[in-house]
Structures are given as structure tokens and as C-alpha cells.
Scaffold this motif. Structure first.
Motif, PDB file in Angstrom:
ATOM      1  N   GLY A   1      -3.196   1.380  -8.525  1.00  0.00           N
ATOM      2  CA  GLY A   1      -2.483   1.305  -7.258  1.00  0.00           C
ATOM      3  C   GLY A   1      -2.932   0.135  -6.414  1.00  0.00           C
ATOM      4  O   GLY A   1      -2.107  -0.650  -5.920  1.00  0.00           O
ATOM      5  N   MET A   2      -4.242  -0.018  -6.252  1.00  0.00           N
ATOM      6  CA  MET A   2      -4.776  -1.083  -5.405  1.00  0.00           C
ATOM      7  C   MET A   2      -4.426  -2.462  -5.949  1.00  0.00           C
ATOM      8  O   MET A   2      -4.125  -3.388  -5.184  1.00  0.00           O
ATOM      9  N   LEU A   3      -4.456  -2.609  -7.281  1.00  0.00           N
ATOM     10  CA  LEU A   3      -4.171  -3.905  -7.890  1.00  0.00           C
ATOM     11  C   LEU A   3      -2.675  -4.225  -7.905  1.00  0.00           C
ATOM     12  O   LEU A   3      -2.285  -5.355  -8.174  1.00  0.00           O
ATOM     13  N   ASN A   4      -1.859  -3.196  -7.634  1.00  0.00           N
ATOM     14  CA  ASN A   4      -0.408  -3.403  -7.602  1.00  0.00           C
ATOM     15  C   ASN A   4       0.152  -3.190  -6.195  1.00  0.00           C
ATOM     16  O   ASN A   4       1.279  -2.742  -6.020  1.00  0.00           O
ATOM     17  N   ASN A   5      -0.704  -3.531  -5.205  1.00  0.00           N
ATOM     18  CA  ASN A   5      -0.290  -3.626  -3.799  1.00  0.00           C
ATOM     19  C   ASN A   5       0.103  -2.304  -3.152  1.00  0.00           C
ATOM     20  O   ASN A   5       0.858  -2.281  -2.175  1.00  0.00           O
ATOM     21  N   GLU A   6      -0.399  -1.191  -3.685  1.00  0.00           N
ATOM     22  CA  GLU A   6      -0.244   0.084  -2.989  1.00  0.00           C
ATOM     23  C   GLU A   6      -1.266   0.133  -1.852  1.00  0.00           C
ATOM     24  O   GLU A   6      -2.280  -0.574  -1.877  1.00  0.00           O
ATOM     25  N   THR A   7      -1.034   0.990  -0.858  1.00  0.00           N
ATOM     26  CA  THR A   7      -2.014   1.167   0.218  1.00  0.00           C
ATOM     27  C   THR A   7      -3.195   1.977  -0.291  1.00  0.00           C
ATOM     28  O   THR A   7      -3.133   2.594  -1.368  1.00  0.00           O
ATOM     29  N   LEU A   8      -4.274   1.987   0.480  1.00  0.00           N
ATOM     30  CA  LEU A   8      -5.442   2.791   0.115  1.00  0.00           C
ATOM     31  C   LEU A   8      -5.036   4.254  -0.055  1.00  0.00           C
ATOM     32  O   LEU A   8      -5.416   4.907  -1.038  1.00  0.00           O
ATOM     33  N   GLU A   9      -4.271   4.778   0.903  1.00  0.00           N
ATOM     34  CA  GLU A   9      -3.869   6.183   0.857  1.00  0.00           C
ATOM     35  C   GLU A   9      -3.022   6.480  -0.378  1.00  0.00           C
ATOM     36  O   GLU A   9      -3.238   7.478  -1.073  1.00  0.00           O
ATOM     37  N   GLU A  10      -2.067   5.603  -0.673  1.00  0.00           N
ATOM     38  CA  GLU A  10      -1.204   5.808  -1.837  1.00  0.00           C
ATOM     39  C   GLU A  10      -2.003   5.714  -3.136  1.00  0.00           C
ATOM     40  O   GLU A  10      -1.771   6.480  -4.079  1.00  0.00           O
ATOM     41  N   SER A  11      -2.959   4.779  -3.180  1.00  0.00           N
ATOM     42  CA  SER A  11      -3.766   4.588  -4.385  1.00  0.00           C
ATOM     43  C   SER A  11      -4.665   5.789  -4.644  1.00  0.00           C
ATOM     44  O   SER A  11      -4.816   6.228  -5.797  1.00  0.00           O
ATOM     45  N   VAL A  12      -5.275   6.323  -3.585  1.00  0.00           N
ATOM     46  CA  VAL A  12      -6.113   7.523  -3.742  1.00  0.00           C
ATOM     47  C   VAL A  12      -5.270   8.685  -4.253  1.00  0.00           C
ATOM     48  O   VAL A  12      -5.686   9.438  -5.143  1.00  0.00           O
ATOM     49  N   GLN A  13      -4.062   8.835  -3.720  1.00  0.00           N
ATOM     50  CA  GLN A  13      -3.190   9.918  -4.167  1.00  0.00           C
ATOM     51  C   GLN A  13      -2.823   9.753  -5.641  1.00  0.00           C
ATOM     52  O   GLN A  13      -2.779  10.734  -6.401  1.00  0.00           O
ATOM     53  N   LEU A  14      -2.564   8.525  -6.077  1.00  0.00           N
ATOM     54  CA  LEU A  14      -2.290   8.280  -7.498  1.00  0.00           C
ATOM     55  C   LEU A  14      -3.483   8.706  -8.347  1.00  0.00           C
ATOM     56  O   LEU A  14      -3.327   9.332  -9.409  1.00  0.00           O
ATOM     57  N   GLY A  15      -4.688   8.367  -7.878  1.00  0.00           N
ATOM     58  CA  GLY A  15      -5.891   8.755  -8.598  1.00  0.00           C
ATOM     59  C   GLY A  15      -6.047  10.261  -8.690  1.00  0.00           C
ATOM     60  O   GLY A  15      -6.361  10.812  -9.761  1.00  0.00           O
TER      61      GLY A  15
END
Length: 362
Positions: A319-333
Motif C-alpha cells: 500500500g505505502m509503495l503504491n501511494n496509499e495513505t498510512l491508514e489505508e495501508s495499515v488496513q490492507l495489512g
């Protein structure tokens, strides 16, 4: 030459100026699988090289463990000092390898930099993973066994004893990495786990800082936190659990307040983003002195916890490497970790970019 090799050979013969991405798209292959096929053709002398050999500038490089995991499950009551009837399962693992496969399945081009023995286990890892991971950077070590982890479980699933043969990672020294500097300096991100010696972790941190490369450090266990550099300036992402944070900071991490203190302490060491994983209590994330708690995804019917942590790390970094926000990236994780808990596989075989998006939208 197998059928896949023939297709790649004919495409290169027709147009040697195609990029790997263009060839992969035309052949319906993943880019790591294509890179491995080209490497095999070069080694066999079928092709000398492509018209232009340019470094991949958008690949992720995962450095660290790649091993074979075996679990022996005793069928009846455990009897010490004698033979016990048991069943056995075998799978490929290792923190760096698991993360690399997750990221590869999510559509990223990932290379693994590790040490493997010239043995059955090394071949098994490569054959099992090459569809999603490029193995060009792997160092083969003679007279050393590929890393392995063997666990013996009683009939209730509790661990009786485990054996870890990880001595080969002591060979993953800076001198091995220096052979790959031309590739490393063109990476979009380097991920390193603490199976590597301290001097290697320090070398990678300094190298990433010098070349302005995104760096993520992923601990393996609390005892291996001794391999973490004292100065973490230049580390973009550190993802660790409570035990690992306790071992590194030499302080208790047991309460909500202590979770925040631990994240703050790691930020003050120089890390840009700190992710403290808390199991069923979720994740505490810190960035620029802002600390946020994220609840875990409620997970029913847990099958196996193996690989859930690596699944979180992978989807978060994706997520982080594909320009998602911190919140969105944590949720993906968190979603990827939850789905992995419901699988008997270390890396879900149905993981893909589209499926991860669909799981998030459920």
C-alpha cells in the motif's frame, strides 16, 4: 528447452528490444517468472543477453531468510526416548521469502537476495517460488545446508520441540551484497530481515541512506533484535511486535500507554514509520510524532497463525509503495493478515491485487 523457454526465446528473437514488462504482458507471465526464464536461457547459452541490459529501476529487493519448514504431528500420546507415529507436512518459508512471495502475488516485481545451499531444499524453494520471485541475486553456498525449521507437535497441536538450522545466513555478509550493488542501487525499496548478521543490516542501512532508497526492517524474533543498528536514521519502515520492541528498547511493552511510549521511542531513534503489531489488539502506528491505534480485523475460524505477520508487512508495504495513505495501508495489512490466519498456507495461493481490494471492500 521447455515450452515456456521456447516462447520467451522466440519473442526475444523476434524483438530483442522489448522490456521484460512488455514481454511478460505479451506472454501472460509474471515478471519474476519471466526474469528467471531469461536467466536460465542465458546460463544454458541459448541467448547471450538482450539487446540492452538495463537495471530494473522499480523492483523491490527482499534480503534475508528463505528456508524449508517441516512439521511433524504425533498421532497419539507423546513418548520420549522412542519412535512416535507421526504425519509430516513440508512448506517453504523464511521471513524475507514470505514477504517477497506476498508482494509478488500482489503484482510487484520482487527479487530475493539470500543464501541457499546446493541441495534439495534450495531447489525446492526456487521451484516453489519462482513464479512470483526473481532468484537472480541468490548466492549458492557449497557445503552448507539450506536453512530449515523443523517442529514436532503433539496430538493437540502444542509444540514439543523445534530445531532451527539457520547457520547459512551467517554467510549473507556485506561481501555477498557488494556483488549486487549495481542492482541494489536501482531498487525502489529494500526490505531486510534480521536473519542477516548485524554487519549486513548496518551495511544495507548505510547503502540505502547513501542512495536514497526506501528501507524497511522486519525483525524475526526478540533474540535477533541484537542485530538491529543502534542508530536508525535512514530507516523508513520498522515493523515489529511487542517482544521485539521490549528487547530493543529494554523497557516493558504491556499496556496501551507503554505501546505508545515504545512507538515514540523508536521514532526518536530515527525511524520514519513505526508499526507495532499487537496481535488481536491490532496495530499501533507512528509517524512524525503522530501515533494512531488501529483495531485488528475480527477473524473467525483461525486455521494457522504461520505467516500472518509476514502477510501484514507485505500488504502494508504494498500500500505505502503504491501511494496509499498510512491508514489505508495499515488496513490492507490487517486484512491480509486476517485472511492468512484462515488459511493453512504460509502465503495464500489466492492472494492477488484484485482479491486484496475486494477483501478490503467487503
Amino acid at each position: 528447452m521447455n515450452e515456456k523457454g521456447k516462447l520467451v526465446f522466440q519473442l526475444i528473437k523476434k524483438n530483442p528490444y522489448l522490456s521484460q514488462q512488455e514481454m511478460a504482458e505479451q506472454l501472460g507471465m509474471s515478471r519474476p517468472a519471466l526474469a528467471n526464464t531469461i536467466s536460465s536461457l542465458i546460463k544454458r547459452g541459448e541467448i547471450i543477453g538482450r539487446a540492452y541490459v538495463l537495471p530494473e529501476k522499480n523492483q523491490i529487493i527482499a534480503i534475508g531468510g528463505a528456508n524449508v519448514d517441516r512439521k511433524f504431528s504425533i498421532e497419539g500420546n507423546t513418548q520420549l526416548g522412542t519412535s512416535n507415529p507421526a504425519s509430516v507436512t513440508e512448506s517453504v518459508g523464511g521471513v524475507a521469502r514470505n514477504i517477497a512471495e506476498n508482494l509478488g502475488r500482489l503484482g510487484n516485481f520482487v527479487s530475493l537476495l539470500t543464501t541457499l545451499g546446493e541441495d534439495h531444499d534450495g531447489l525446492l524453494i526456487e521451484q516453489s517460488s519462482s513464479a512470483y520471485i526473481n532468484f537472480d541475486l541468490v548466492e549458492k553456498v557449497k557445503d552448507e545446508s539450506t536453512g530449515s525449521y523443523t517442529a514436532v507437535l503433539d496430538h493437540t497441536g502444542e509444540l514439543v520441540i523445534a530445531m532451527a538450522n539457520m547457520a547459512i545466513y551467517d554467510k549473507l555478509t556485506p561481501s555477498v551484497l557488494k556483488k549486487c550493488e549495481a542492482t541494489l542501487q536501482n531498487a525502489s525499496c529494500i526490505i531486510i530481515d534480521l536473519n542477516c548478521p548485524l554487519e549486513t543490516v548496518q551495511y544495507v542501512k548505510d547503502f540505502a541512506t547513501q542512495h536514497n532508497i526506501i528501507l524497511a526492517i522486519v525483525p524475526v524474533s526478540s533474540p535477533k533484535m541484537s542485530r538491529m543498528p543502534k542508530d536508525l536514521q535512514g530507516v523508513n519502515y520498522l515493523i515489529c511486535n511487542r517482544d521485539e520492541a521490549e528487547a530493543y528498547l529494554q523497557q516493558k511493552v504491556e499496556t496501551y500507554e507503554q505501546y505508545e511510549q515504545a512507538v515514540q521511542g523508536l521514532l526518536e531513534k530515527g525511524v520514519e514509520y513505526v508499526l507495532l503489531t499487537l496481535g488481536d489488539q491490532g496495530v499501533m502506528a507512528g509517524h512524525a510524532n503522530n501515533i494512531t491505534h488501529f483495531k485488528a480485523v475480527v477473524t473467525e475460524d483461525i486455521v494457522d497463525v504461520t505467516g500472518a505477520g509476514d502477510a501484514f508487512v507485505s500488504a502494508y508495504l504494498h500500500g505505502m509503495l503504491n501511494n496509499e495513505t498510512l491508514e489505508e495501508s495499515v488496513q490492507l495489512g490487517l486484512i491480509n493478515a486476517s485472511k492468512t490466519l484462515q488459511s493453512d498456507k504460509t502465503v495464500r495461493t489466492d492472494l492477488s491485487k484484485n482479491n486484496l481490494t475486494n477483501w478490503r471492500n467487503l
